[in-house]
Scaffold this motif. Sequence first.
Motif, short mmCIF file in Angstrom:
data_model
loop_
_atom_site.label_atom_id
_atom_site.label_comp_id
_atom_site.label_asym_id
_atom_site.label_seq_id
_atom_site.Cartn_x
_atom_site.Cartn_y
_atom_site.Cartn_z
N GLU A 694 8.52 4.02 5.17
CA GLU A 694 7.34 3.89 4.36
C GLU A 694 6.82 2.54 4.54
O GLU A 694 7.75 1.49 4.58
CB GLU A 694 7.68 4.32 3.03
N VAL A 695 5.55 2.30 4.63
CA VAL A 695 4.88 0.97 4.30
C VAL A 695 4.85 0.35 3.03
O VAL A 695 4.96 -0.90 3.05
CB VAL A 695 3.71 0.92 5.02
N GLY A 696 5.08 1.12 2.07
CA GLY A 696 4.94 0.70 0.68
C GLY A 696 6.39 0.06 0.11
O GLY A 696 7.19 0.80 0.27
N GLY A 697 6.20 -1.23 -0.39
CA GLY A 697 7.42 -1.78 -0.92
C GLY A 697 8.29 -2.39 -0.15
O GLY A 697 8.02 -2.69 1.08
N ARG A 724 2.09 4.67 2.79
CA ARG A 724 2.17 4.33 1.33
C ARG A 724 3.70 4.27 1.00
O ARG A 724 4.41 4.08 1.70
CB ARG A 724 1.46 5.42 0.46
N ALA A 725 4.11 4.62 -0.37
CA ALA A 725 5.58 5.07 -0.62
C ALA A 725 5.47 6.10 -1.46
O ALA A 725 4.76 6.75 -2.18
CB ALA A 725 6.16 3.84 -1.47
N TYR A 726 6.52 7.07 -1.27
CA TYR A 726 6.87 8.44 -1.68
C TYR A 726 8.17 8.30 -2.11
O TYR A 726 9.07 7.57 -1.95
CB TYR A 726 6.56 9.24 -0.94
N PRO A 727 8.43 9.30 -3.39
CA PRO A 727 9.88 9.19 -4.00
C PRO A 727 10.80 9.86 -3.07
O PRO A 727 12.06 9.58 -3.05
CB PRO A 727 9.77 9.67 -5.38
#
Length: 976
Positions: A694-697, A724-727
């Motif tokens: 993931e690229v997010g966070g 993005r980010a996913y849980p």
Amino acid sequence: MAHVALRIGVDVGGTNTDGVLLDPAATGSLNRGILAHHKAPTTPDPCDGIETCIRKLLEDAHIEATQVTSLAIGTTHFINAVIEKNPARLVPVAVIRLCGPFAREQYPGIDWPQDLASIICAHCGFVDGGLEIDGDIIRELVEEQIAEECTLIRQKGIKSIVVNGIFSPADIVECQEERVGDWIKKYYPEAEVVLSKHVANLGFLERENAAILNASIMPFARATIASFERAARSLKLTCPVFLTQNDGTLLPAHRAASVPIRTFNSGPTNSMSGAAFLVRHELGLARRAMLVIDIGGTSTDIGMLLPSGLPRQAAAITDIVGIRMNFSCPDVRSIGLGGGSIVRRSEKMTIGPDSVGLRIQTAALIFGGDTPTATDYAVAASTAELHIGNPARVPADLRVHADEYRAVLHEMLEGIIDRMKTNAEDIDLLLVGGGALLVEDGTKLKGTSNVIKPKYSSVANAIGAAIARVSGTVDTVRTTAEKTTKEVLDEVSLLAVTRAVENGAEHTTIELAEIDVIPVQYVANKARFIVKAIGDFDFSRPPPAALDDPGFDRVGDLVAQLVSQRSVLPAPPPPPPTLSELESYRPNVSPAREWRLSERDLEWFSIGCYILGAGGGGSPYAEFVRVRELMRKGSIVRVVSVDDLADGARVGGGCGMGSPAVVIEKLAGDQMMDSQRAVWDVVGGKPDAMIGLEVGGMNGLQAFLLGASANMDVPVVDGDFMGRAYPLMWQVTPVIMGGEHAHALPNALADGNGNVLVMTGATPERMVERTFRAALAEMGSAVGYAKAAYLGRDVKSWAVKHTVSLAWRVGRAVALCRARSDLDAVADVIIDAVGGPETARVLFRGKIVAVERKLVKGHLYGEVSIANADGSCLTIPFKNENLVARRVGPEGVEVLATVPDLISVNDAASGEALGTSDYRYGLHVFVLGIATSDKWTRPRGIQIGGPRAFGLDIEYKPLGVFLPPRSVIDEYAPII
């Protein structure tokens, strides 16, 4: 007239020392209980100025010293020593980390300015100790290790030691820091010991930074505060002496000498509190927010007073001279406008930002000097007589340009007012400070309902010190397994009240000013509780004993000794990059289409990662520091285009799994590489490249960390599997494009403490998720996760392409806005960076007015509410990441955006992203909606990552048109 229980407030600024004598029983009178006030130049030795100021107050009011029940002092001396990087007032510090196998790569001072680190950060010892978030011990303490560290520290001549343990603020059972402190006293009795838990709250690096600065300034602070007390005693004052804290409350002198860092930013707070005190009776502002502008000799500060009477605090992380810390500081913005600001006229008049400063009484025209200042123009433009200097010395041409001066002055003030406000509604503005005379009485400023310059405004800072209250704060992680959240909150609140009483508050006056409960992700029955209690000082108590004399008659004696101990002074730091340098910067892309990241590239990418995280993924900062340190030690971070991958290339993947609440405390050990090694042992060799899952966070940087390590040294692919980010780990594009079966087996988990779990077979990808989530809590709630290699042909088909480039562009846009001091435009430049108004837009602007959180199966669920001036409100439910943005207004409820589109909440003051765990009341934010990759908008993608995947009965409607990110490699590769 007889007076009892009188208070003296003194504010020692860099230019002036201000004082007031206040009768708290007469605050409703016309003079607000102010019996005397005085403003005088600050002296080289501050206690001389304090003594002179207090003597003048007592003489003018004809008051006996015995009638004074408290002396409260605000001072900038301690923070100035740090800002000036003054080696004569800062001592070297050793750090002992209680961390076991963790937190060894990010050594103390790793992210400090090098010149300040060379003065202060002198030694670090890594020893066993530390706690897991559930209270389990990472490693038992070993006394012999502490004895060895004490020997090394003594040999280096260091006498100030910081002890920092993982999760120490929540340690109420093992008391590891306290035990180590006792051992240090046993083996090195001459040492000064600072326990990190006594200085700041949860957040390992930020707490340690604050503790180190605190330890470094302590000898100078103790000598200075002792001199304050000597000045009081020489005047026959028998009352307790306090110092004002950053949050507007008081610390007894003996406590302040132990935690001087809590006084660093008390000056602006004192001014705001004093200003509110001066007008609250007439305007009934006791429960209303208001702006306060404090105009000094060189700069103008503006802050927001909340209805509680305390100043609005800045975001959780505070930056002082480039050092990140997590103690409370007021949210204050400054511009270069003051009484000594130099005024120039060419095509357009300018005021400041440079100033004659302390030389105003010799340099300004009204004092016989030759430099036109803002004060000269104020005298020329005023319709009333100002008793400053000699108005006859003001040249006639200044009066001719009076209207132009007013226009420029008002434009500067209106600009900073607009940036500080949380909504468009007009607000009351209070003008204080010696430079408040620049603004004429009756002036109207845009965005304000009233512009008030109260009587005694020139000494509002001293008034704020005199009226300050006492506080007690608790920030801890507690279990909710055996008690309800309310029962635990009641216990924590009682502890905060107890601490306020210990600090001197009268129990019957105490109220709870701040309460926050944040469930901890992926940890069952755990929550972070933050409570602040405030109350009036109990003057019936006997004053505490004065500080022990540190052995110096004057502060200057200590300074002289510290200077003599410095054999080598640090070299000055390199100048920061200019705006033109940033604008002209080009990334290093080789003819072979390989992008070699610089530290600047990495910083920009890190900023962009958090914005693309859509509220999730955790702050990338700690991982950014780790990768940057690898680069400084010679590692090269290489990025290749996803389009250039060979079909048969093996592309590995990895990420961190766990709770952000754990990661901010338990800094990484070797779990990421341990999990990778476990996979390599099964498949027989390392991959040819790495890709981010993931690229997010924070996970956006894990591929860099792995690829640049000495064990791998492989490039990173410009792309990821979420965009993005996913849980959830199965919410990835390989499941959309390649089917639900488990991909890239085997998978592995490692906790960095010697425990490794390998899964060689699985049916659906969701089974890997369920199995590893179950193991996560037993492995410390923060682990490294590795997948075996994907084939290059699949990566080219499945990945969201060029997301490294996209995050870099977003971060670059934010950095340029900061360099231009144009953060008002930051939302627009982010929109341009992701593709323009067809791809993204501002969904809402306002301030956070409510946050609700709960934990469900390890995930942080909740909802944040953001309100603005037109009466509408935006609500965003989240599950780790933001799920949907609903606007609620008079016309009803409107869904503005939903997953899989990105909903990013950003701090309006900095442009930085806010994660869902960062949300708190009062923050001024803007909310962006960004169109997601077209891989997510196909039916399979919406099924996996759309609203109904999160239990929301909402039909997904695209926010905009996805524009594929432009590759940095394509743009900057040399043409051969």
